[in-house]
Scaffold this motif. Structure first.
Motif, PDB file in Angstrom:
ATOM      1  N   GLU A 111      -9.969  -6.990  -1.876  1.00 60.23           N
ATOM      2  CA  GLU A 111      -8.629  -7.371  -1.412  1.00 60.23           C
ATOM      3  C   GLU A 111      -8.391  -8.886  -1.446  1.00 60.23           C
ATOM      4  O   GLU A 111      -7.355  -9.323  -1.980  1.00 60.23           O
ATOM      5  CB  GLU A 111      -8.400  -6.800  -0.003  1.00 60.23           C
ATOM      6  N   TYR A 129       0.851  -1.194   0.000  1.00 59.93           N
ATOM      7  CA  TYR A 129       0.000   0.000   0.000  1.00 59.93           C
ATOM      8  C   TYR A 129       0.882   1.238   0.000  1.00 59.93           C
ATOM      9  O   TYR A 129       1.795   1.350   0.819  1.00 59.93           O
ATOM     10  CB  TYR A 129      -0.927  -0.001   1.220  1.00 59.93           C
ATOM     11  N   TRP A 158     -13.760  -2.673  -0.380  1.00 65.31           N
ATOM     12  CA  TRP A 158     -12.382  -3.146  -0.416  1.00 65.31           C
ATOM     13  C   TRP A 158     -12.223  -4.491   0.290  1.00 65.31           C
ATOM     14  O   TRP A 158     -11.441  -5.341  -0.138  1.00 65.31           O
ATOM     15  CB  TRP A 158     -11.431  -2.095   0.159  1.00 65.31           C
ATOM     16  N   VAL A 168      -0.985  -0.954  -4.403  1.00 70.24           N
ATOM     17  CA  VAL A 168      -2.272  -0.266  -4.352  1.00 70.24           C
ATOM     18  C   VAL A 168      -2.019   1.154  -3.845  1.00 70.24           C
ATOM     19  O   VAL A 168      -1.372   1.345  -2.813  1.00 70.24           O
ATOM     20  CB  VAL A 168      -3.277  -1.002  -3.436  1.00 70.24           C
ATOM     21  N   ARG A 185      -7.701   1.687  -5.469  1.00 70.24           N
ATOM     22  CA  ARG A 185      -8.558   0.664  -4.831  1.00 70.24           C
ATOM     23  C   ARG A 185      -9.690   0.348  -5.809  1.00 70.24           C
ATOM     24  O   ARG A 185     -10.788   0.903  -5.728  1.00 70.24           O
ATOM     25  CB  ARG A 185      -9.071   1.143  -3.480  1.00 70.24           C
ATOM     26  N   ASP A 188      -3.228   4.973  -2.675  1.00 69.92           N
ATOM     27  CA  ASP A 188      -4.239   5.853  -2.114  1.00 69.92           C
ATOM     28  C   ASP A 188      -3.816   7.265  -2.481  1.00 69.92           C
ATOM     29  O   ASP A 188      -2.781   7.751  -2.028  1.00 69.92           O
ATOM     30  CB  ASP A 188      -4.354   5.683  -0.597  1.00 69.92           C
TER      31      ASP A 188
END
Length: 158
Positions: A138, A6, A134, A154, A124, A156
């Motif tokens: 995921e 992430y 999510w 991923v 996402r 954000d």
């Protein structure tokens, strides 16, 4: 075992070395004009142009839920258009995202990633305009990409 990486940042500017595939969810109506696709179109014209051609010629091709289109946009970057959204509005059939189609698309993307020795980059997926959750997306990513040893990032956006 690998895990999803992430990151904070822009998925259209992938932060990794080597070949990269940026994946995102498209609808099955041929609509391109809201959400993450705007960021893609701001950077490259080809993904939108080829998606629209794919839709226009759908009677003669595989344009349907679960289909993918991988578009090379630079020497090391590809964009994966994944049809995993039924329409664009929430209605009697619920939100537009189709989790089964997300899984089918990501299984196909995994094969492309293995061929190209590429990492996968995404926002996402399916959780914006498509209305997905999510916590359902995921595990699909883990099953289709992570378990195959593919590096997944991923983003954000801030």
């Amino acid at each position: 075992m690998k895990r999803i990486n992430y990151l904070k940042g822009d998925a259209t500017a992938p932060q990794a070395k080597g070949v990269k595939i940026i994946v995102h969810v498209c609808n099955n109506l041929g609509g391109w004009g809201k959400g993450f696709v705007l960021a893609i179109s701001k950077r490259w014209a080809e993904p939108e142009k080829l998606y629209r051609q794919w839709h226009r010629n759908r009677a003669k091709n595989d344009f349907e839920l679960g289909a993918i289109q991988v578009v090379k946009v630079s020497e090391y970057i590809y964009v994966g258009n994944m049809i995993a959204q039924q329409g664009v509005k929430t209605g009697s059939n619920g939100v537009p995202i189709r989790y089964e189609a997300v899984k089918t698309c990501l299984e196909k993307i995994a094969l492309e990633a293995e061929k190209l020795d590429a990492s996968i980059h995404m926002p996402r997926i399916g959780c914006g305009l498509a209305g997905g959750k999510w916590q359902r997306i995921e595990p699909i990513i883990e099953e289709t990409l992570i378990q195959k040893g593919i590096n997944v990032f991923v983003y954000d956006f801030e």
